[in-house]
Design an enzyme around this catalytic site. Structure first.
Site, PDB file in Angstrom:
ATOM      1  N   LYS A   1     -13.291  17.139 -29.803  1.00 20.53           N
ATOM      2  CA  LYS A   1     -13.362  17.458 -28.382  1.00 20.53           C
ATOM      3  C   LYS A   1     -13.878  18.894 -28.183  1.00 20.53           C
ATOM      4  CE  LYS A   1      -9.614  14.243 -27.107  1.00 20.53           C
ATOM      5  NZ  LYS A   1      -8.240  14.153 -26.514  1.00 20.53           N
TER       6      LYS A   1
ATOM      7  N   TYR B   1     -12.639   6.747 -20.812  1.00 26.68           N
ATOM      8  CA  TYR B   1     -11.245   6.926 -20.393  1.00 26.68           C
ATOM      9  C   TYR B   1     -10.849   6.001 -19.241  1.00 26.68           C
ATOM     10  CZ  TYR B   1     -10.589  11.042 -23.387  1.00 26.68           C
ATOM     11  OH  TYR B   1     -10.443  11.900 -24.461  1.00 26.68           O
TER      12      TYR B   1
ATOM     13  N   PHE C   1      -3.189  12.799 -15.003  1.00 26.19           N
ATOM     14  CA  PHE C   1      -3.969  13.690 -15.860  1.00 26.19           C
ATOM     15  C   PHE C   1      -5.437  13.271 -15.995  1.00 26.19           C
ATOM     16  CE2 PHE C   1      -1.814  10.557 -18.645  1.00 26.19           C
ATOM     17  CZ  PHE C   1      -2.891  10.034 -19.364  1.00 26.19           C
TER      18      PHE C   1
ATOM     19  N   ASN D   1      -5.924  18.851 -27.182  1.00 24.83           N
ATOM     20  CA  ASN D   1      -5.438  18.300 -28.448  1.00 24.83           C
ATOM     21  C   ASN D   1      -6.536  17.962 -29.449  1.00 24.83           C
ATOM     22  OD1 ASN D   1      -6.317  15.923 -27.332  1.00 24.83           O
ATOM     23  ND2 ASN D   1      -4.315  14.936 -27.230  1.00 24.83           N
TER      24      ASN D   1
ATOM     25  N   HIS E   1     -10.151  12.961 -30.635  1.00 24.28           N
ATOM     26  CA  HIS E   1      -9.880  11.584 -30.186  1.00 24.28           C
ATOM     27  C   HIS E   1     -10.041  10.633 -31.352  1.00 24.28           C
ATOM     28  CE1 HIS E   1     -10.102   7.808 -27.939  1.00 24.28           C
ATOM     29  NE2 HIS E   1     -11.107   7.488 -28.736  1.00 24.28           N
TER      30      HIS E   1
ATOM     31  N   GLU F   1     -15.689   1.387 -28.567  1.00 24.94           N
ATOM     32  CA  GLU F   1     -15.966   2.821 -28.382  1.00 24.94           C
ATOM     33  C   GLU F   1     -17.141   3.293 -29.240  1.00 24.94           C
ATOM     34  OE1 GLU F   1     -12.258   4.887 -28.997  1.00 24.94           O
ATOM     35  OE2 GLU F   1     -11.398   4.114 -27.126  1.00 24.94           O
TER      36      GLU F   1
HETATM   37  P1  DAT Z   1      -4.519   9.714 -27.768  1.00 27.38           P
HETATM   38  O1  DAT Z   1      -5.609  10.717 -27.539  1.00 27.38           O
HETATM   39  O2  DAT Z   1      -3.508  10.222 -28.754  1.00 27.38           O
HETATM   40  O3  DAT Z   1      -5.039   8.344 -28.095  1.00 27.38           O
HETATM   41  P2  DAT Z   1      -3.943   8.639 -25.102  1.00 27.38           P
HETATM   42  O4  DAT Z   1      -5.006   7.631 -25.345  1.00 27.38           O
HETATM   43  O5  DAT Z   1      -2.614   8.141 -24.662  1.00 27.38           O
HETATM   44  O6  DAT Z   1      -3.716   9.577 -26.380  1.00 27.38           O
HETATM   45  O7  DAT Z   1      -4.431   9.649 -23.988  1.00 27.38           O
HETATM   46  C1  DAT Z   1      -5.759  10.140 -24.019  1.00 27.38           C
HETATM   47  C2  DAT Z   1      -5.737  11.612 -23.768  1.00 27.38           C
HETATM   48  O8  DAT Z   1      -5.228  11.856 -22.454  1.00 27.38           O
HETATM   49  C3  DAT Z   1      -4.840  12.394 -24.708  1.00 27.38           C
HETATM   50  O9  DAT Z   1      -5.491  12.725 -25.908  1.00 27.38           O
HETATM   51  C4  DAT Z   1      -4.514  13.592 -23.880  1.00 27.38           C
HETATM   52  C5  DAT Z   1      -4.463  13.050 -22.466  1.00 27.38           C
HETATM   53  N1  DAT Z   1      -3.094  12.725 -22.069  1.00 27.38           N
HETATM   54  C6  DAT Z   1      -2.389  11.638 -22.429  1.00 27.38           C
HETATM   55  N2  DAT Z   1      -1.159  11.650 -21.905  1.00 27.38           N
HETATM   56  C7  DAT Z   1      -1.094  12.785 -21.171  1.00 27.38           C
HETATM   57  C8  DAT Z   1      -0.092  13.392 -20.376  1.00 27.38           C
HETATM   58  N3  DAT Z   1       1.102  12.833 -20.198  1.00 27.38           N
HETATM   59  N4  DAT Z   1      -0.406  14.570 -19.773  1.00 27.38           N
HETATM   60  C9  DAT Z   1      -1.601  15.153 -19.929  1.00 27.38           C
HETATM   61  N5  DAT Z   1      -2.594  14.642 -20.668  1.00 27.38           N
HETATM   62  C10 DAT Z   1      -2.338  13.469 -21.277  1.00 27.38           C
HETATM   63 MG    MG Z   2      -6.062   6.992 -26.938  1.00 19.74          MG
END
Ligand code: DAT
Ligand code: MG
Length: 150
Positions: A9, A49, A57, A112, A115, A126
């Protein structure tokens, strides 16, 4: 063999962690089949997304991923999805194990670093969203038999 889409990212690229992050997947044994440096468009970010649309978020997530260039990598390997996600670490960095990418380099969920796809089906989708077929290379590594038993 499963496929996963990895994205270094914008924070990973800006912080000069691209090589460090790619090296972890490479050393794990996952085989690179595609890789490029790119700017993610708003349109592609919304597609990637889509599942998070409507969440609080979501806007921050789309603006983060489009804020600066990324490196996208298509990987394949045994259990590529789960193996890569373990290397990445938990979504929220304060829950990510030390030794994982997020556990070693990140503090906040909105920064973070990386991805990884979350299911074999999404891995295929994807990779297809980010790479044309002509950008993917099917190849045999000469150490594959030391990493893949069959
Ligand atoms: P991951 O990236 O571990 O697959 P995810 O698919 O649940 O996680 O979410 C995608 C991204 O969205 C994640 O990397 C960071 C953001 N995100 C997820 N949950 C969040 C939250 N509660 N608050 C803020 N950002 C969040
Ligand atoms: Mg994810």
């Amino acid at each position: 063999m499963e496929r996963t889409l990895i994205i270094v990212k914008p924070d990973g690229v800006q912080r000069g962690l691209t090589g460090e992050i790619i090296a972890r997947f490479e050393r794990r044994g996952l085989r690179i089949i595609g890789m490029k440096f790119m700017q993610v468009s708003r349109e592609l970010a919304e597609k990637h997304y889509a599942i998070h649309q409507g969440k609080g978020f979501y806007e921050g997530l789309v603006s983060y991923i489009t804020s600066s260039p990324v490196v996208v990598i298509a990987l394949e390997g045994t259990n590529a999805i789960q193996n890569a996600r373990n290397t990445i670490g938990a979504t929220r960095p304060h829950e990510a194990a030390p030794g994982s990418i997020r556990g070693d380099f990140a503090l906040e969920v909105g920064r973070n670093l990386v991805h990884g796809s979350d299911s074999p089906e999404n891995g295929v989708i994807e990779v297809g969203n980010f790479f044309a077929d002509s950008e993917l290379v099917s190849w045999a590594r000469n150490n594959d038999s030391w990493i893949f038993e069959k």
